[in-house]
Write a protein that holds these residues in place. Structure first.
Motif, mmCIF file in Angstrom:
data_model
loop_
_atom_site.group_PDB
_atom_site.id
_atom_site.type_symbol
_atom_site.label_atom_id
_atom_site.label_comp_id
_atom_site.label_asym_id
_atom_site.label_seq_id
_atom_site.Cartn_x
_atom_site.Cartn_y
_atom_site.Cartn_z
ATOM 1 N N HIS A 18 -81.132 -56.347 150.757
ATOM 2 C CA HIS A 18 -81.026 -57.461 149.807
ATOM 3 C C HIS A 18 -81.545 -57.060 148.433
ATOM 4 O O HIS A 18 -81.124 -57.621 147.423
ATOM 5 C CB HIS A 18 -81.823 -58.666 150.301
ATOM 6 C CG HIS A 18 -81.211 -59.356 151.483
ATOM 7 N ND1 HIS A 18 -79.877 -59.682 151.542
ATOM 8 C CD2 HIS A 18 -81.759 -59.779 152.653
ATOM 9 C CE1 HIS A 18 -79.622 -60.284 152.695
ATOM 10 N NE2 HIS A 18 -80.741 -60.348 153.387
ATOM 11 N N GLN A 19 -82.466 -56.101 148.380
ATOM 12 C CA GLN A 19 -83.039 -55.624 147.117
ATOM 13 C C GLN A 19 -83.009 -54.105 147.111
ATOM 14 O O GLN A 19 -83.438 -53.464 148.064
ATOM 15 C CB GLN A 19 -84.488 -56.117 146.967
ATOM 16 C CG GLN A 19 -85.203 -55.571 145.733
ATOM 17 C CD GLN A 19 -86.666 -55.970 145.691
ATOM 18 O OE1 GLN A 19 -87.039 -57.067 146.109
ATOM 19 N NE2 GLN A 19 -87.512 -55.084 145.186
ATOM 20 N N PHE A 20 -82.475 -53.536 146.050
ATOM 21 C CA PHE A 20 -82.406 -52.077 145.940
ATOM 22 C C PHE A 20 -82.350 -51.697 144.471
ATOM 23 O O PHE A 20 -82.024 -52.519 143.605
ATOM 24 C CB PHE A 20 -81.174 -51.530 146.682
ATOM 25 C CG PHE A 20 -79.872 -52.106 146.206
ATOM 26 C CD1 PHE A 20 -79.118 -51.459 145.231
ATOM 27 C CD2 PHE A 20 -79.397 -53.307 146.721
ATOM 28 C CE1 PHE A 20 -77.922 -52.006 144.779
ATOM 29 C CE2 PHE A 20 -78.192 -53.852 146.284
ATOM 30 C CZ PHE A 20 -77.463 -53.193 145.309
ATOM 31 N N ASN A 21 -82.670 -50.444 144.186
ATOM 32 C CA ASN A 21 -82.634 -49.940 142.817
ATOM 33 C C ASN A 21 -81.357 -49.151 142.585
ATOM 34 O O ASN A 21 -80.853 -48.475 143.483
ATOM 35 C CB ASN A 21 -83.843 -49.050 142.535
ATOM 36 C CG ASN A 21 -85.145 -49.830 142.552
ATOM 37 O OD1 ASN A 21 -85.197 -50.951 142.068
ATOM 38 N ND2 ASN A 21 -86.190 -49.249 143.105
ATOM 39 N N LYS A 22 -80.854 -49.240 141.362
ATOM 40 C CA LYS A 22 -79.613 -48.537 141.034
ATOM 41 C C LYS A 22 -79.594 -48.212 139.556
ATOM 42 O O LYS A 22 -80.049 -49.000 138.727
ATOM 43 C CB LYS A 22 -78.396 -49.394 141.411
ATOM 44 C CG LYS A 22 -77.044 -48.774 141.104
ATOM 45 C CD LYS A 22 -75.936 -49.442 141.907
ATOM 46 C CE LYS A 22 -75.710 -50.885 141.542
ATOM 47 N NZ LYS A 22 -74.904 -51.006 140.295
ATOM 48 N N VAL A 23 -79.063 -47.033 139.236
ATOM 49 C CA VAL A 23 -78.769 -46.697 137.846
ATOM 50 C C VAL A 23 -77.310 -47.056 137.598
ATOM 51 O O VAL A 23 -76.418 -46.575 138.295
ATOM 52 C CB VAL A 23 -79.016 -45.205 137.560
ATOM 53 C CG1 VAL A 23 -78.514 -44.847 136.154
ATOM 54 C CG2 VAL A 23 -80.505 -44.873 137.680
ATOM 55 N N ALA B 259 -88.873 -40.966 141.474
ATOM 56 C CA ALA B 259 -88.448 -39.727 140.828
ATOM 57 C C ALA B 259 -86.928 -39.646 140.733
ATOM 58 O O ALA B 259 -86.375 -39.216 139.708
ATOM 59 C CB ALA B 259 -88.989 -38.529 141.611
ATOM 60 N N ILE B 260 -86.247 -40.059 141.785
ATOM 61 C CA ILE B 260 -84.783 -40.016 141.794
ATOM 62 C C ILE B 260 -84.219 -40.906 140.695
ATOM 63 O O ILE B 260 -83.316 -40.509 139.943
ATOM 64 C CB ILE B 260 -84.244 -40.427 143.176
ATOM 65 C CG1 ILE B 260 -84.565 -39.348 144.213
ATOM 66 C CG2 ILE B 260 -82.739 -40.689 143.121
ATOM 67 C CD1 ILE B 260 -84.277 -39.764 145.647
ATOM 68 N N GLY B 261 -84.740 -42.127 140.576
ATOM 69 C CA GLY B 261 -84.259 -43.037 139.536
ATOM 70 C C GLY B 261 -84.507 -42.500 138.145
ATOM 71 O O GLY B 261 -83.633 -42.575 137.262
#
Length: 442
Positions: A294-299, A189-191
């Motif tokens: 090592h793995q993450f989501n970003k806008v 939801a945040i993304g």
């Protein structure tokens, strides 16, 4: 990357500016010495080619005069020159590669207003181009007042069995996490909220870029050659590909090797992607929880502008990232990074640091940088000014997190935590959460 012609014409300016960057010992004299060798080789090659052409004419004249001895003497000299020219051309290519290699690892020059310093302790809080402490305070949500001892995000998530580091370690090793249930939905939801905000209100074009990129793209946005150890590589046939460390790489390279019209600018791109970083050199830092993965989501937001508009665009991008935290009711501050803490390709950087009650400190959640033409030169990205017949000019590039999704999840969990272990959902996220007002708790 720098133009050696500019360094030669502005040697003192270059030396003064580069001396402000941390751990950079190169000076203009080092680079110009390499370029001098390159120039000398070019002069010798040009002289050899001119002499060969002149001798070739003399050979014809000698043969016309039936002077075979003279012709043979001239032909021997031409043969010697023909042997020299390929050797000289190879030497020229080697020196050009040496010069390009030396230029490719020099960081960008900081703008004059960037504070001088060694590390994050020398960063300076920023309140906007015309801002004051009072006006900035009105725009930024206040710190939450909690009547109980706040927990850190991983204490909340693990207690609710929605944040699993042990299973992630079995699957992939350290610095990975498995999110489940309501917490997984909250991160999604945040993304989605961030991407919708930037594309519907801030004028960014949504892009779904490749997550694997070639070395040329990484060179363009200055991850290569200096930061190769921070990347994850895989193979594709005879070539290798890298997992993107940030969507800045594919988004900025959308304009590589192109000549845009001024009317097309600014271009603004945004993407929500996974990012992959080896975190080389960060051993022992932030080992608990989700702060350094090592793995993450970003806008990611990227802007391509003219030189005249890039500084204003930097302020605009900062405001776009700030809006995310304002809408979510998260307290934060903005820091101007000093010369010792600024990234390799940046001329100036703002960091947004969000307040985390569980740690009782501010942590970076967004970094917004203006790079000038530093990346554009590496990518050969140019534009043609309106109504001018001059040669195309290099664009200016900017990038910024809008914001890091995982860290925003951490901030929401810690700032909206309740004593019973539940987490309230900020109003801006409730449409993305099926109307839920809270998750977890007893």
């Amino acid at each position: 990357m720098f133009d050696i012609k500019w360094i030669r014409a502005n040697a003192e300016t270059f030396d003064a500016a580069i001396s402000r960057r941390k751990n950079v010992s190169v000076r203009s004299s080092d680079l110009l010495a390499i370029d001098d060798r390159r120039r000398e080789i070019i002069v010798r090659l040009n002289e050899a080619q001119e002499k060969r052409n002149a001798l070739s004419k003399q050979i014809g004249q000698a043969k016309a005069q039936k002077d075979e001895a003279k012709a043979q003497e001239l032909m021997a000299e031409v043969s010697r020159l023909k042997d020299f020219i390929p050797t000289g051309e190879a030497e020229e290519r080697a020196v050009e590669a040496e010069l390009r290699s030396a230029l490719s690892v020099i960081p960008n020059l900081a703008l004059d207003e960037v504070p001088q310093g060694d590390d994050e302790h020398d960063n300076v809080e920023y309140f906007g181009p015309n801002g004051t402490s009072a006006t900035a305070a009105k725009q930024r949500p206040p710190k939450p007042t909690l009547s109980f001892a706040p927990k850190e995000h991983f204490e909340i998530g693990v207690a609710e069995n929605n944040m699993d580091f042990e299973v992630a370690a079995k699957l992939s090793g350290s610095r990975f996490v498995v999110l489940k249930g309501q917490l997984a939905r909250l991160e999604r939801a945040i993304g989605q909220f961030m991407l919708d905000l930037h594309t519907t209100e801030h004028g960014y074009l949504e892009v779904q870029p490749p997550l694997l990129v070639r070395d040329d793209a990484l060179f363009g946005t200055n991850q290569l050659p200096k930061f190769e150890e921070d990347l994850f590589f895989t193979s594709h046939g005879d070539s290798r590909l890298a997992l993107i460390p940030t969507a800045e790489v594919p988004l900025t390279n959308l304009v590589r090797e192109s000549i845009l019209s001024e009317e097309e600018l600014p271009l603004r791109f945004a993407a929500l992607t996974p990012c992959f970083r080896s975190e080389a050199g960060s051993a022992g830092r932030d080992t608990r929880g989700m702060l350094r993965q090592h793995q993450f989501n970003k806008v990611e937001m990227v802007s391509i502008t003219t030189p005249e508009e890039s500084i204003d665009e930097h302020e605009r991008m900062l405001a776009c990232a700030e809006t995310v935290l304002q809408r979510l009711g998260l307290h934060y501050r903005v820091m101007t990074l000093c010369t010792g803490d600024m990234g390799f390709g940046a001329r100036k950087t703002y960091d947004i640091e969000v307040w985390l009650p569980g740690q009782a400190t501010y942590r970076e959640i967004s970094s917004v940088s203006v790079c000038g033409d530093f990346q554009a030169r590496r990518m050969e990205a140019r534009y043609r000014p309106s109504g001018e017949k001059q040669a195309p000019r290099y664009v200016h590039t900017l990038n910024g997190s809008g914001t890091a999704v995982g860290r925003c999840l951490i901030a929401v969990m810690e700032n909206y935590q309740q004593e019973d272990g539940s987490v309230l959902i900020p109003e801006a996220l409730r449409p993305y959460m099926g109307g839920w007002t809270s998750i977890g708790g007893k």
